[in-house]
Design an enzyme around this catalytic site. Structure first.
Site, short mmCIF file in Angstrom:
data_model
loop_
_atom_site.label_atom_id
_atom_site.label_comp_id
_atom_site.label_asym_id
_atom_site.label_seq_id
_atom_site.Cartn_x
_atom_site.Cartn_y
_atom_site.Cartn_z
N ARG A 148 0.87 -1.18 0.00
CA ARG A 148 0.00 0.00 0.00
C ARG A 148 0.90 1.23 0.00
NH1 ARG A 148 0.01 2.01 5.15
NH2 ARG A 148 0.09 0.53 6.90
N HIS A 181 -2.58 3.58 5.74
CA HIS A 181 -3.57 2.53 6.00
C HIS A 181 -4.97 3.09 5.82
CE1 HIS A 181 -5.31 -1.07 7.76
NE2 HIS A 181 -6.01 -0.31 8.55
N TYR A 202 6.36 4.82 10.82
CA TYR A 202 6.78 3.44 11.05
C TYR A 202 7.45 2.77 9.85
CZ TYR A 202 2.11 2.72 8.99
OH TYR A 202 1.00 2.76 8.18
#
Length: 387
Positions: free
Chosen positions: A277, A281, A290
């Site tokens: 992706r 998210h 992250y």
């Protein structure tokens, strides 16, 4: 860290994913891909154009929806940027009679199945609880935000097809199969594993389609599993195949093979599509917290749309096709903005409709209570005080 490395850096079992089109758009031919080549050879020029058209239009839809979310016009947006190849391949491999149970990121499959993209936006704008009636939209079931629960719905439906005699007769053109989508994070949910137990035990005509986009929100797949996720299928007695999920041809060919096997009595199948992706998210997530930019750029270089455009141009596709597609994208973007901003506020009483398939006394009672409650505010005076 890749899916083939352990947390301590030690190597673990690896798999060679099926790839028919390299990241540079070159055809891959080998002994390992020979069984899938006939599926690709059978595609005509218009079918190949439709693959590209669906991927490009989905990405434009994604961009416009993300912009609407930033402008406060959506409560939430769930991007699909980067995963178009996996989704479009499966969408075209399925047959009209097949039932699709998505999670909440399968925009390309939804659009390929005839879902109006504004209906997806209505859902994420908070205007509807479901969005569409699957029976009226080529058996594409509603989005499910409860992680992994749709796999149980799909398995139950697939078992029902067997009990109703709608599958397993050997008729590829008419027998029905079921597809369920889920992500790498969902493989850690009990629902997904329970669904595979029942699908295997009852040899349900089902394809479990895992889009491994490498991150379950902020948790990398390497922390969830020390072995490739495709191996989990074997533990349930389900044949599994790992594919390059950014290769639309691989997704199409392997999905076609597995769906035909499932619907003609071969039992459930499992595909792990390795993809990524590119976006967050959801619109409430910040992936820069992250994951590294180097990792992101390495996956951008494997973009499913760019590689397929190279492939089509190598086959002699004209500039006219790509120019017309850009015009279609612009038209889609303008139409989405216009119709989304014009959506009327829904009636509150709609929340009680379609909770059950048939009229239900509890829903009727609650709907009547809400109407009486709202009626109590009808006598407001000019100062806004209630009578």
């Amino acid at each position: 860290m890749s899916s083939s490395e352990a947390l301590d850096g030690g190597a673990v079992d690896t798999v060679s994913p099926v790839q028919l089109l390299s990241p540079t758009g070159q055809v891959v031919q080998s002994d390992a891909t020979a069984e899938f080549q006939p599926y690709v050879d059978a595609l005509d020029d218009e079918q190949l154009r439709s693959f590209h058209r669906d991927m490009v239009l989905t990405r434009r839809f994604d961009r416009e929806a993300a912009a609407l979310a930033r402008q406060g016009q959506l409560a939430l947006w769930v991007p699909s940027h980067g995963q178009e190849g996996a989704q479009v391949g499966l969408a075209h491999a399925s047959r009209p009679q097949d039932h699709i149970f998505p999670s909440y990121r399968e925009h390309a499959v939804a659009m390929a199945r005839g879902i109006d993209p504004v209906d997806i936006l209505r859902l994420l704008r908070g205007h509807t609880h479901g969005g569409w009636n699957p029976a009226e939209h080529q058996n594409f079931h509603i989005y499910t935000l409860v992680i992994g629960s749709q796999t149980l719905h799909a398995t139950g439906y697939a078992m029902g097809l067997t009990l109703d005699g709608k599958t397993g007769t050997g008729a590829v053109e008419t027998d029905e199969a079921v597809v369920t989508f889920f992500g790498d994070g969902a493989t850690s949910q009990g629902d997904v594993n329970e669904a595979m137990v029942f699908a295997a035990s009852f040899q349900a005509p089902e394809l479990f389609f895992l889009q491994n986009n490498q991150w379950a929100i902020s948790v990398p797949v390497s922390r969830q599993s020390r072995t490739p996720l495709v191996h989990r299928a074997g533990g349930f007695g389900i044949p599994g195949t790992q594919i390059d999920g950014n290769d639309v041809l691989a997704s199409y060919a392997v999905s076609r093979r597995d769906l035909d096997a499932a619907r003609t009595g071969g039992g459930p199948r499992f595909i792990e599509a390795l993809t990524y992706r590119i976006g967050a998210h959801t619109s409430s997530d910040d992936p820069t917290k992250y994951r590294t930019d180097d990792e992101l750029q390495s996956w951008i270089a494997r973009d499913p749309i760019a590689r397929f455009e190279t492939y089509l141009r190598g086959r002699g596709e004209s500039d006219v096709f790509f120019a017309e597609l850009e015009t279609l994208c612009d038209d889609l973007g303008a139409d989405l903005r216009r119709r989304t901003l014009a959506l009327p506020n829904p009636e509150p009483s709609l929340m009680f409709d379609h909770v059950y398939s048939e009229p239900h006394p509890l829903m009727r009672e609650q709907k009547e209570w809400l109407a009486q409650y709202e009626h109590g505010f009808d006598g407001a005076d000019t100062d806004g005080a209630r009578a």
